[in-house]
Design an enzyme around this catalytic site. Structure first.
Site, short mmCIF file in Angstrom:
data_model
loop_
_atom_site.label_atom_id
_atom_site.label_comp_id
_atom_site.label_asym_id
_atom_site.label_seq_id
_atom_site.Cartn_x
_atom_site.Cartn_y
_atom_site.Cartn_z
N GLY A 104 -7.98 49.77 2.78
CA GLY A 104 -9.01 49.15 1.93
C GLY A 104 -8.29 48.36 0.86
N HIS A 157 -23.67 45.53 -8.51
CA HIS A 157 -24.81 45.84 -7.65
C HIS A 157 -25.39 44.57 -7.05
CE1 HIS A 157 -29.12 46.75 -6.94
NE2 HIS A 157 -28.61 47.87 -6.44
N GLU A 167 -6.66 53.62 0.35
CA GLU A 167 -7.06 52.78 -0.78
C GLU A 167 -6.22 53.04 -2.02
OE1 GLU A 167 -11.73 52.66 -0.85
OE2 GLU A 167 -11.03 54.59 -0.08
N CYS A 218 -9.71 46.74 6.14
CA CYS A 218 -11.15 46.53 6.02
C CYS A 218 -11.55 46.07 4.63
CB CYS A 218 -11.92 47.80 6.40
SG CYS A 218 -11.55 49.20 5.34
N ARG A 250 0.84 -1.21 0.00
CA ARG A 250 0.00 0.00 0.00
C ARG A 250 0.87 1.25 0.00
NH1 ARG A 250 -5.13 -1.76 3.11
NH2 ARG A 250 -4.51 -3.92 3.48
#
Lengths: 847, 847
Positions: free
Chosen positions: A732, A421, A711, A797, A79
């Site tokens: 961000g 959206h 950001e 975040c 095996r």
């Protein structure tokens, strides 16, 4: 057995033999443990990774010496024993040593059927696995025909020397490990390129012949729930895993009204198995699945593996082991992979179910739901009124679809990406959602959905949406319910006890805030106020604001938005009472609030009492080539300062009101898309002025902090000077990744798959934080931010905040907290707890 | 004159007096120089900046002592003397000391008209400039009425004490300097906030009275061309600049068939003026404008200023001064501001012309042109066929408009930014272009253009497009021709001699390459291949490629593009023979090649023989939310490798062909929009393979270099590892700025103006390289690139490359060359030369 073995090539597994997982593989090590526990394991020899590598390149060990390790004329099995059982390996081969002569001898001692079974199984395995012959040629029960077939195909008789047989089996298995597909398969499971294969050679316990003989598999908890429950099967006159691979005649293990059981048949053996199981659990500290054989009434334990299980069962097992004192709570936390948790948080399509995929897309919001197709928000609302669950299927959604999305239990769109959206709203509502499902075709006029394979689905047809995998399935698929109580809560509590970095949630609505609170988030790290304006009534007011002709008119319209926003913040403050709430000022470009379709424009013109031409013109004037890089965030705040003034006022008035009955609320206000110090100065001056005004008007003092969302790469580079006006910097990473790579998340879908496949990007940087590039911007930003203001609060975040690797990075950089979507909070808590435990363990046991 | 003066308060200007520009101003210093040259300058006293500041705050110098510096009962003038004459200052006031008594006395000696003229001028100046009375009340010739008017307005008689008069004049001028509008005006011209004002008080040379008396102004070169030419006017019985401010009776200076001249009237004085002019030029080392007065036949030189001139004249003057050995060549180079050069390169609206502005927009391509308005490409072609110059006015342009743009002599669009189709193509064609002219309104149906003020223009109406200032003017404005030969070439040659950084051009077409060559660019630093596909015939093939259903079909279509591309490169290589040509592989998203309007889609469907629905669908499928951050650049190259294969083949085949007759061509191939090392490896492997194939097929060896365009922040951060596969890194600062700020250049226009105005950004970062942020990315990229490959070639090819400050930055970082648009090449050469000279001067004269 002889004692003097070639230790470099193979090692007999004894309680004290030098067997190691990273030299001989997991199976060899596990067998040694079973032997140490005194279990009846047949004699076994382990071949190390190095030996198997030698075999693959033609250097064989001394086969006679190897066989000599076992009794007279042994029958053997081989095996695989890879380092991690998940990495796979070639299939087991049983009954090596069966020859014409041995067959004749065993026919006398065990009877012809048993001897036939042993020889048949070996010839078939050898022909197909070792000689690579066509399985169809060996689909017969007759030994003579099998031997003829072999000789016909190979132009030589079936090998009759056990040494040759074993040599061929070992070589074949060693080479199979090096094959391209095996390599790709295991690398996909995380194996390193140089992962080794060990082999274990074991004397056969036959499972066939006189007396009670047979084989079976037993496990002691349910693989789906982790709850104690003995399951498995036993099959008389069988070998290997025959009992569980569908051969007829297999019986239950425990007493069962549906038929015979091993407990009935061999109560002593059954009792011994239960005993062995208990010992495995307490001494191997794990729930195992045990492979056993009975030969003439005698039990052998051939193998035991960690029980394969669903994520929810793994949590229950780890917690139960810790509660029983078998493992520590830290160990329990380390046993649950954070990445496995999301499966527990939402309904899921049962992974054991066959999937009939209708459409593929981007997994935009996790979970699963079954319902009837509807093609319009109107139909969704009608369906909801009839209490018929429905899946809203649209080209893409727009603010007009909000009501329909509320009415639906899942959303499927043909276009869009992770920030479309539909995706954003669905995640907010906690609905499963698949977007960008471009493999399907929608015909809105005929109300049909054409699947990839051409099948046509109509309104009312039932589909199952799998937002976790990004698929739509035909019909009703079996769903697993969330599993977020009991063991789940206990485990996270243990993780929290160790954790040393904060975990907050990104939450925009009361519903999300409640989820965040339920998952024990330590505050809101990002409240995106824009989503508050998509409610129909506010959307209209927002649009009036956009169409206002003068600052005065605009201020008047904003006056109407003020009480709504104030109510929003009061609701959030009440839900999060005692915890910080960080509110980001309006971020998206104004055109996101305007309708796109002709109908929407007509409605808007009517609502505003303006010529359609004027409305179209204004919409066109506001449209942007690259909205991601356009007039949004603080740019909007500086161009139309009345908006931020209104938001600041709403926040402060809500602060005053919410502080009246209880602990004072300390809001945090965050400025989005900053790229220059002066932007912060300008906004800060106005926000401070609004605060001063509200203090005077209400006669109430309050405090707040103002910070910056980092950001843009430039904000990271200039963090030193930006920090001078910011109490906190929150990175961000969504936008930061977009800008570092020059890559829009909404547009990346078209090639990201092939990019990751070709290794251009090691991972999709929107899923896994790019430590090398974006990570350096974070490090630079953090260092410079601290230089500019030593007591600055640093956090992340972006959606990466819920990713364990990113959390590890944020801990290393010294962030105060991470803030992720509410449903990622448990993942983040667990991941952060594990990191702290691992660090502590590493400190206590330096390498 | 008395000798003991209060040196702290005022200083008599003598050849050896301690007069300094930064203490007494430029006029005072210039007057001292004239005095040193022995010119007949009336007695003059300088008041320092400190004295004037004291006066403004009420601390007056000893006025009697000041007046005592001059002869008995002197008449005096006061003029401003700021550090830089461009910073302005209050107007001169003449005839201080005129009183009733002095008027009566002078009426006797000079005659009543002369005495009246002196007193009248003084009363008027005093009333308006010092007492701030309404000029209309003093619009009379009569002395009595003037005195009455003064007394009526001020309730006191006109001051009769010379001390009081001088005191009031000095105080009034000192205070005027501190006024807000004067301050803003000079700060707009670069004056520091604390710029000081000096004053010069000079004894009057009267210019009125018996004998030949009068005043005039003389200059010795043409202010528009810089060519030697004596111009100016003289007016008998006048003072100050009356001769040139439109008073009737002024005569020419040199003998002139049109009328009397000073040369006729006073040949000796004329000869003296010529002599003085020569001395000014050789000793003051500048072309001056000289103000003179003749009093009873005696010449006085009152003042001399650097001749105000157009940019082209400044170049001619500097070169002539150097060629005459008056200044050094380095000095000549330093005297021409690089920013002034563009005026010389294109036709320009004469800046002396009054502008009737019809529309304002973005100055997208410099130059000026006058033509008839056309509203369609078709009309433009018809107009061109009639040989009527036309200006193409469109909402925005698309590839369908290429022919119309070729036919037009200027392009005006309502929408779009610096990188819009219209802007890019117009710059390529060298057409003046204004985009984003949102102050005008187009009505395509009525074919009208409505100006800001409501005026309506129709097809065929004539306008003048000013692409340098971003304006459209009504009617035909006078244009200045380019001035790029002679002095221009000489000056740039001198700059080149000093220059220590390379200057290449960004050129996509043979026309641009020829311009680049004409401006002595040292190669092409950026050839954007995409513009080669906008030609109508190729556009069709390109579109077929986009619509190809399989890799095979795509390859077949690319096969047809290959010879066209090869021909493009052969043309470029021939034009640039002996110089490097850096070719950027295809960069823009494919949807840029597809039509947008309904008509275009119909045509395309017909051309491809596909249903309109399929075409629309494909176009929609390719459309992107943020094209700037989408499937473009190397992403396209990796997704559809056949495109880059074809381009590489075209480059190499062109290399082989162009190398046959002459020096071998060494092409440079640049990969756009890289963000990860692996992207470069993948493209490099294929490009190398194509090179190997072409070498074998042609039996010709050639070399080439492959490099990377650093446009994403991540590429800058990872430059070390990227450099390992790149022979050069060229920084594309346009995209780098967009990504560092998270700001699309096309969308920034909406708020950039107000951002710069509010000081949020010190400058538009798309015009002036943002040293703090983007500059740091360049520095990081350069350092790391060198670390990864010490011999790497570094350059910049964004539009900043033509900006003097950016060039200074690139020199400091150690770039090998800058590459800018062809028409910026002269600016870059001059700027780079000046920087090298300034460095050398600073080394030779350490501060």
């Amino acid at each position: 057995m002889q004692q003097h073995i070639d230790i470099a090539k193979f090692t007999e597994i004894t309680p004290t033999a030098p067997i190691a997982v990273n030299a001989h593989g997991g199976r060899a090590k596990c067998l040694q443990r079973l032997i140490r526990l005194g279990m009846p394991v047949p004699d076994t020899v382990a071949l190390s990774f190095a030996t198997v590598r030698d075999i693959a390149s033609g250097q064989l060990p001394d086969i006679n010496a190897l066989i000599g390790q076992f009794g007279e004329n042994p029958l053997l099995s081989v095996r695989p024993s890879s380092q991690d059982p998940d990495w796979g390996g070639p299939g087991a081969i049983l009954n090596i040593g069966m020859t014409d002569e041995r067959h004749a001898a065993l026919s006398k001692t065990l009877g012809a059927p048993a001897a036939d079974a042993l020889y048949r199984r070996f010839i078939q395995s050898y022909a197909v696995e070792v000689a690579h012959l066509d399985p169809d040629s060996f689909d017969t029960e007759d030994i003579g025909e099998l031997l003829d077939a072999y000789e016909y195909e190979m132009d030589e008789p079936f090998p009759q020397e056990p040494e040759r047989q074993l040599t061929d089996v070992l070589r074949s298995m060693a080479r199979a490990w090096d094959g391209t597909s095996a390599r790709l398969l295991r690398q996909a499971k995380g194996a390193p390129a140089d992962a080794g294969l060990g082999l274990v050679v074991q004397e056969m316990a036959l499972g066939v012949g006189p007396g009670e003989s047979g084989s079976g598999v037993i496990q002691f908890v349910d693989a789906a729930t982790g709850q104690p429950q003995i399951t498995g099967r036993y099959l008389s006159q069988s070998q290997g895993r025959d009992a569980v691979t569908g051969e007829s005649g297999a019986i239950y293990l425990t007493r069962d009204p549906r038929g015979p059981s091993l407990e009935d048949l061999c109560p002593d053996i059954f009792a011994a198995l239960i005993e062995h199981g208990k010992m495995c659990r307490s001494r191997l500290r794990e729930e195992m699945q045990v492979e056993f054989t009975i030969q003439a009434g005698a039990l052998s334990i051939l193998d035991a593996v960690r029980l394969p299980r669903l994520a929810r069962a793994n949590v229950a097992i780890a917690v139960a082991l810790a509660e029983d004192g078998i493992i520590s709570q830290d160990e329990a936390v380390l046993r649950v992979e954070p990445r496995a948790l999301p499966e527990l948080l939402h309904q899921q399509v049962d992974p054991r179910h066959r999937r009939d995929v209708v459409a593929n897309g981007i997994a935009a919001s996790p979970g699963a739901a079954t319902g009837r197709i509807v093609f319009s928000s109107r139909a969704a609302q009608q369906s909801a009124a009839r209490e018929e669950p429905c899946i809203l299927v649209r080209r893409e959604t727009s603010p007009e679809d909000i009501r329909g999305m509320h009415a639906a239990i899942g959303v499927l769109t043909e276009r869009g990406g992770m920030t479309s959206h539909a995706a954003v709203i669905a995640r907010g509502l906690g609905l499963p959602c698949v977007v960008g499902a471009s493999t399907m075709r929608l015909n809105r006029r005929d109300k049909t959905l054409t699947a990839m394979d051409g099948r046509i689905f109509r309104e009312g047809d039932i589909i199952t949406l799998d937002g976790t995998r990004g698929e739509a399935l035909s019909g009703e698929a079996p769903l697993l319910e969330p599993a977020i109580d009991g063991a789940f809560q206990t485990l996270l509590g243990w993780a929290d006890a160790a954790r040393d970095i904060g975990v907050r949630a990104n939450a925009d609505t009361p519903a999300e805030a409640r989820t965040a609170r339920a998952f024990a988030a330590e505050g809101i790290g990002l409240c995106r106020t824009e989503h508050m304006f998509f409610d129909e009534q506010r959307l209209t007011v927002m649009r009036e604001m956009i169409f206002a002709d003068s600052a005065g008119e605009r201020a008047a319209v904003l006056e109407r938005l003020l009480p709504m926003q104030r109510a929003d913040f009061i609701a959030l403050f009440e839900i999060m009472r005692g915890q910080p709430v960080c509110i980001r000022l309006l971020d998206p470009p104004l055109h996101e609030f305007l309708p796109s379709g002709r109908e929407g424009i007509r409605d808007l013109a009517a609502a505003l009492n303006l010529p359609i031409h004027d409305v179209t013109r204004r919409i066109e004037a506001l449209s942007e080539f690259n909205p991601m890089l356009g007039m949004r965030g603080v740019r909007l705040g500086i161009a139309i300062p009345e908006i931020y003034d209104m938001q600041a006022r709403a926040i402060f008035e809500a602060t005053v009101e919410s502080s009246q009955d209880g602990a004072p609320v300390v809001p945090e206000i965050m400025i989005p898309l900053v790229s220059a110090k002066r932007e912060v100065e300008l906004v800060k001056a106005r926000v401070d002025a609004v605060a001063a005004a509200v203090r005077v008007e209400t006669g109430t003092d309050f405090t707040y902090s103002l910070g910056v969302m980092v950001e843009t790469p430039r904000a990271a580079l200039r963090a030193d000077e930006i920090a001078q006006n910011a109490a906190f910097l929150s990175f961000g990473t969504n936008d930061l990744t977009q800008m570092a790579y020059g890559l829009s998340r909404d547009d990346a879908g078209r090639f990201m798959g092939s990019y990751v496949q070709q290794g251009v990007f090691a991972e999709d940087p929107f899923h896994r934080l790019d430590i090398d590039g974006v990570g350096e911007l974070l490090t630079i930003g953090a260092e410079r931010g601290r230089h500019g203001r030593p007591d600055i609060v640093l956090s992340i975040c972006g959606e990466h905040a819920g990713d364990p690797d990113s959390i590890a990075f944020c801990r290393a950089v010294g962030f105060t907290y991470v803030s992720c979507s509410p449903f990622r909070v448990p993942v983040a808590r667990l991941a952060a707890g594990r990191l702290a435990i691992e660090d502590r363990n590493a400190r206590n046991n330096p390498a």
